[in-house]
Design a protein around this motif. Structure first.
Motif, PDB file in Angstrom:
ATOM      1  N   MET A 222      48.021  77.407  46.475  1.00 10.87           N
ATOM      2  CA  MET A 222      47.276  79.054  47.470  1.00 10.87           C
ATOM      3  C   MET A 222      46.226  79.261  46.037  1.00 10.87           C
ATOM      4  O   MET A 222      45.605  80.229  46.718  1.00 10.87           O
ATOM      5  N   GLU A 223      47.467  79.902  45.223  1.00 11.51           N
ATOM      6  CA  GLU A 223      46.466  81.381  44.543  1.00 11.51           C
ATOM      7  C   GLU A 223      45.572  80.798  43.034  1.00 11.51           C
ATOM      8  O   GLU A 223      44.287  81.493  43.743  1.00 11.51           O
ATOM      9  N   SER A 224      45.680  79.650  43.371  1.00  8.22           N
ATOM     10  CA  SER A 224      44.845  79.064  42.678  1.00  8.22           C
ATOM     11  C   SER A 224      42.680  78.629  43.758  1.00  8.22           C
ATOM     12  O   SER A 224      42.420  78.949  43.164  1.00  8.22           O
ATOM     13  N   MET A 225      43.401  78.283  44.962  1.00 13.70           N
ATOM     14  CA  MET A 225      42.465  78.295  45.550  1.00 13.70           C
ATOM     15  C   MET A 225      42.109  79.527  45.886  1.00 13.70           C
ATOM     16  O   MET A 225      40.587  79.843  46.137  1.00 13.70           O
ATOM     17  N   LYS A 226      42.284  81.008  46.095  1.00 13.21           N
ATOM     18  CA  LYS A 226      42.329  82.162  45.896  1.00 13.21           C
ATOM     19  C   LYS A 226      40.970  82.817  44.670  1.00 13.21           C
ATOM     20  O   LYS A 226      40.444  83.340  44.436  1.00 13.21           O
ATOM     21  N   LEU A 227      41.858  82.283  43.578  1.00 11.28           N
ATOM     22  CA  LEU A 227      41.075  82.288  42.145  1.00 11.28           C
ATOM     23  C   LEU A 227      39.810  81.489  42.162  1.00 11.28           C
ATOM     24  O   LEU A 227      38.946  82.384  41.625  1.00 11.28           O
TER      25      LEU A 227
ATOM     26  N   THR B  93      36.164  84.183  41.733  1.00  8.46           N
ATOM     27  CA  THR B  93      35.131  83.479  40.345  1.00  8.46           C
ATOM     28  C   THR B  93      34.019  83.335  41.295  1.00  8.46           C
ATOM     29  O   THR B  93      33.400  83.784  40.093  1.00  8.46           O
ATOM     30  N   TYR B  94      33.717  82.475  42.305  1.00 10.48           N
ATOM     31  CA  TYR B  94      32.392  82.042  41.928  1.00 10.48           C
ATOM     32  C   TYR B  94      31.905  82.690  43.007  1.00 10.48           C
ATOM     33  O   TYR B  94      30.772  82.879  43.196  1.00 10.48           O
TER      34      TYR B  94
ATOM     35  N   ILE C 148      24.134  78.214  47.096  1.00 10.02           N
ATOM     36  CA  ILE C 148      23.265  77.392  46.239  1.00 10.02           C
ATOM     37  C   ILE C 148      22.413  77.776  44.798  1.00 10.02           C
ATOM     38  O   ILE C 148      22.610  77.346  43.753  1.00 10.02           O
ATOM     39  N   LYS C 149      23.077  79.520  44.507  1.00  8.45           N
ATOM     40  CA  LYS C 149      23.161  80.025  43.503  1.00  8.45           C
ATOM     41  C   LYS C 149      23.502  79.392  42.564  1.00  8.45           C
ATOM     42  O   LYS C 149      23.381  79.153  40.826  1.00  8.45           O
ATOM     43  N   ARG C 150      25.478  79.285  43.475  1.00 11.46           N
ATOM     44  CA  ARG C 150      26.846  79.074  42.166  1.00 11.46           C
ATOM     45  C   ARG C 150      26.643  77.751  41.635  1.00 11.46           C
ATOM     46  O   ARG C 150      26.802  76.823  41.115  1.00 11.46           O
ATOM     47  N   VAL C 151      25.338  76.719  42.138  1.00 10.47           N
ATOM     48  CA  VAL C 151      25.665  75.616  42.487  1.00 10.47           C
ATOM     49  C   VAL C 151      25.085  75.238  40.809  1.00 10.47           C
ATOM     50  O   VAL C 151      24.783  74.428  39.386  1.00 10.47           O
TER      51      VAL C 151
ATOM     52  N   MET D 158      32.061  71.428  41.235  1.00  9.27           N
ATOM     53  CA  MET D 158      32.717  72.846  40.373  1.00  9.27           C
ATOM     54  C   MET D 158      33.838  73.251  40.967  1.00  9.27           C
ATOM     55  O   MET D 158      34.941  73.435  40.536  1.00  9.27           O
ATOM     56  N   PHE D 159      34.628  72.892  42.134  1.00 12.54           N
ATOM     57  CA  PHE D 159      35.992  73.000  42.169  1.00 12.54           C
ATOM     58  C   PHE D 159      36.975  71.771  41.474  1.00 12.54           C
ATOM     59  O   PHE D 159      38.068  72.719  41.089  1.00 12.54           O
ATOM     60  N   TYR D 160      36.667  70.507  41.681  1.00 14.25           N
ATOM     61  CA  TYR D 160      37.391  69.703  40.962  1.00 14.25           C
ATOM     62  C   TYR D 160      37.544  70.361  39.478  1.00 14.25           C
ATOM     63  O   TYR D 160      39.110  70.385  38.487  1.00 14.25           O
TER      64      TYR D 160
END
Length: 370
Positions: free
Chosen positions: A8-13, A17-18, A65-68, A103-105
């Motif tokens: 959960m903390e990693s998902m929140k980070l 971040t993005y 789209i911008k983050r991608v 990106m997530f992986y």
């Protein structure tokens, strides 16, 4: 092992971040087809606001789209960037979510998995095109209760496994009871043999007592004869030298008889001591037999009744009976055996209660020793 809190903390980070400008409304951990005793299969569901907290616009799709595009440029694939206006072809819309997964992986491997010697990767094409994966994709569209594998079928499988385990435990307990009964019968047989030997010793002692009394009577008779002979000697001073020799012989015979009587008396005393020791041993064996077997038989019987009725209205009654019998009259060894039997029946409630009471008894015994 990856903890639920770490996921959960990693998902929140990752989201902070993005997509820091889109507030996280809710994060929850969800399990599929997991039994209460299992700790696998957990995954995170996140609900974020689609409204930009800086501009007030609902532009989450454009930000994705911008983050991608930033991600593609960073890894040297700037030629694959998508139109940031949001007007995309159908295939390009699919690519947005494919790149988001990449990106997530990459983020989750770097910030969580790699430090634990793990690495998340996409399934190979052969697996994605396999018959099993196609069947799983097809079932995913159905309600869970219509899928072949769901929580209820999983629970049925688990219950069947538990029934099998309990059957094996029941057979083991039954076998142990049978062994206990055989041991008890053997001890009873040995006890009978000891009692028979004790009877033989009593009979032998009785015979020696009788022989000893006969020797005492014979000794008294000889003493009487000696006294009469001495009187006769005093009265008949003129008796020949041969009479003196006879008297000496009588004295020698008396000494031998006295020695024999003394030896027999010592034998009788020794046999009396042996009988006393054997009787004490027999009493101790009876005491050990009663102390070792009776409490254990009572505890096994009560735990067995609890095992038979654990899921019925009588379960609490036999639970209290076991706790009442589990007291300081039982040795620490028998208490440990009782706790182990409760554990083997997987009666966690009873096992915990016995452990607590055993700890309290041990503390009381320790205080008493001080």
């Amino acid at each position: 092992m990856i903890s639920h809190r770490s996921m959960m903390e990693s998902m929140k980070l990752y989201l902070q971040t993005y997509f820091p400008e889109y507030p996280i409304k809710l994060m929850t951990l969800h399990h599929d087809e997991r039994l209460p005793t299992e700790n696998t299969g957990g995954h995170v569901h996140v609900f974020i606001s689609g409204q930009n907290s800086l501009t007030g616009e609902h532009d989450l799709r454009l930000s994705q789209i911008k983050r991608v595009n930033e991600f593609l440029i960073k890894r040297g694939d700037g030629a694959d960037c998508l139109a940031e206006s949001g007007r995309l072809y159908y295939i390009e819309s699919s690519e947005v979510y494919s790149y988001l997964q990449q990106m997530f992986y990459e983020f989750i491997n770097e910030n969580l998995f790699n430090e634990k010697d793990l690495n998340a990767e996409f399934s190979p094409e052969s697996e994605r095109q396999s018959a099993k994966r196609k069947a799983m994709n097809k079932e995913a569209k159905l309600p869970k209760y219509q899928r072949p594998f769901n929580f209820y079928t999983r629970k049925i499988q688990w219950l069947q496994q538990q029934i099998s385990v309990l059957n094996k435990q029941y057979q083991s307990i039954t076998y142990n009871i049978s062994i206990g009964e055989q041991t008890l019968a053997k001890l009873q047989t040995e006890n009978s043999e000891i009692q028979k030997q004790n009877l033989d010793w009593q009979q032998k002692t009785s015979g020696l007592h009788k022989e000893y009394k006969q020797l005492l009577v014979k000794r008294d008779d000889i003493c009487t004869d000696i006294e009469k002979g001495q009187e006769f000697i005093h009265e008949q001073a003129s008796i020949s030298e041969q009479l003196g020799v006879d008297v000496e012989n009588k004295h020698a015979e008396v000494n031998k008889l006295n020695q024999a009587a003394t030896a027999k008396h010592k034998q009788v005393i020794k046999l009396d001591d042996d009988i006393s020791k054997k009787q004490a041993l027999l009493a101790r064996l009876k005491e050990i037999t009663a102390q070792a077997l009776q409490p254990l038989e009572q505890m096994i019987s009560k735990i067995y009744m609890r095992f038979q009725t654990a899921d019925s209205s009588k379960g609490k009654y036999y639970f209290n009976m076991v706790l009442e019998a589990f007291n300081d009259k039982l040795s620490p060894l028998i208490r440990d055996i009782s706790i182990d039997i409760a554990k083997q029946t997987q009666d966690n409630y009873l096992e915990s209660a016995l452990k607590r009471k055993n700890q309290k008894l041990a503390e009381n015994e320790s205080d008493s020793g001080l």
